[in-house]
Design an enzyme around this catalytic site. Structure first.
Site, short mmCIF file in Angstrom:
data_model
loop_
_atom_site.label_atom_id
_atom_site.label_comp_id
_atom_site.label_asym_id
_atom_site.label_seq_id
_atom_site.Cartn_x
_atom_site.Cartn_y
_atom_site.Cartn_z
N GLU A 35 0.84 -1.20 0.00
CA GLU A 35 0.00 0.00 0.00
C GLU A 35 0.88 1.26 0.00
O GLU A 35 0.73 2.15 0.82
CB GLU A 35 -0.99 -0.01 1.17
CG GLU A 35 -2.23 0.80 0.87
CD GLU A 35 -3.36 0.61 1.88
OE1 GLU A 35 -4.39 1.27 1.68
OE2 GLU A 35 -3.21 -0.15 2.85
N ASP A 148 0.38 -8.02 3.37
CA ASP A 148 -0.95 -7.82 3.95
C ASP A 148 -1.89 -8.75 3.21
O ASP A 148 -2.24 -8.51 2.05
CB ASP A 148 -1.36 -6.36 3.78
CG ASP A 148 -2.77 -6.08 4.27
OD1 ASP A 148 -3.42 -7.00 4.79
OD2 ASP A 148 -3.22 -4.92 4.14
#
Length: 253
Positions: A35, A148
């Protein structure tokens, strides 16, 4: 090899919160980011170079969204970008670096929390990701897949599991996928060393979740079974705060 994985929820935001000083102090050999939320020309690669890192990026086509990166102090033999699937590769979700007989992958599994369409997208990603990993392992059997995963595997990995029925990230089909992933020969490195509850890696910004430790463990370093004898340590850096996530780490001989 010290490997840290960190969903920074925007690399530029993290840098404004002291991320570079933290990186210098921790000094991992390899850092996997998720991200990043930035295009290559928006990331100060020179800053990382000053700290001794070569930076490899896989950004999303959409600006300010998704993206993964690998920073390394070890010379890379090969970089593999994406998973040969345009729908997912356009979102910058998979990046692999090969170091001798060991590979390190940074992955950012889609979130399904925004609605049914994105949940379907997430499940489609997972459906393709497992065979992609299995195929990769045919040529690169020693692999660390950091990132993640946006899934809590077991009730021990989420606060108040009895309240999480029907919640994306703890759905039966998502957890079953992690069961299949494990059965394929992947090992949750953290659980090799730590079986305690309340060991989380993500907390909502809402309701003071982090101060109450009302978190989820959705960030992992899964290793392939052949690497298990070379796994020396693994943990979670819960006191590191540049993001709503915290870093997870491992040491591989």
């Amino acid at each position: 090899m010290k490997i840290i994985s960190y969903n920074v929820n925007g690399i530029r935001a993290a840098l404004s919160k002291g991320f570079a000083d933290w990186l210098k102090a921790e000094n991992p050999d390899v850092l996997c980011l998720q991200e990043t939320k930035a295009q290559p020309d928006q990331i100060d690669i020179a800053l990382f170079a000053q700290l001794g890192y070569t930076t490899y990026l896989h950004s999303a086509q959409k600006k300010g969204y998704s993206g993964v990166a690998i920073l390394t102090k070890i010379a890379v033999d090969n970089i593999a970008v994406g998973m040969h699937s345009p729908d997912f590769d356009n979102e910058g979700r998979v990046l692999r670096a090969d170091f001798g007989d060991v590979s390190v992958m940074s992955v950012y599994v889609p979130s399904g929390s925004s609605g049914d369409e994105r949940q379907e997208f997430k499940m489609s990603f997972l459906e393709k990701f497992l065979p992609f990993v299995e195929k990769t392992r045919q040529n690169r059997p020693n692999i660390v897949i950091c990132g993640d995963y946006n899934i809590c595997h077991k009730p021990i990995d989420i606060n108040h599991p009895e309240r999480q029925n029907g919640v994306s990230g703890f759905l039966p089909e998502e957890r079953a996928w992690l069961d299949s992933y494990q059965a394929s020969g992947m090992v949750d490195s953290f659980r090799v060393f730590d079986s305690r509850a309340e060991q989380y890696s993500w907390w909502s910004y809402r309701g003071g979740a982090r101060s109450r430790n009302a978190g989820w463990r959705i960030d992992y370093q899964w290793i392939s079974a052949p690497l298990l004898p070379r796994l020396k340590a693994a943990g979670i850096m819960q006191d590191t705060i540049h993001s709503d996530h915290c870093p997870v780490w491992s040491e591989i001989q």
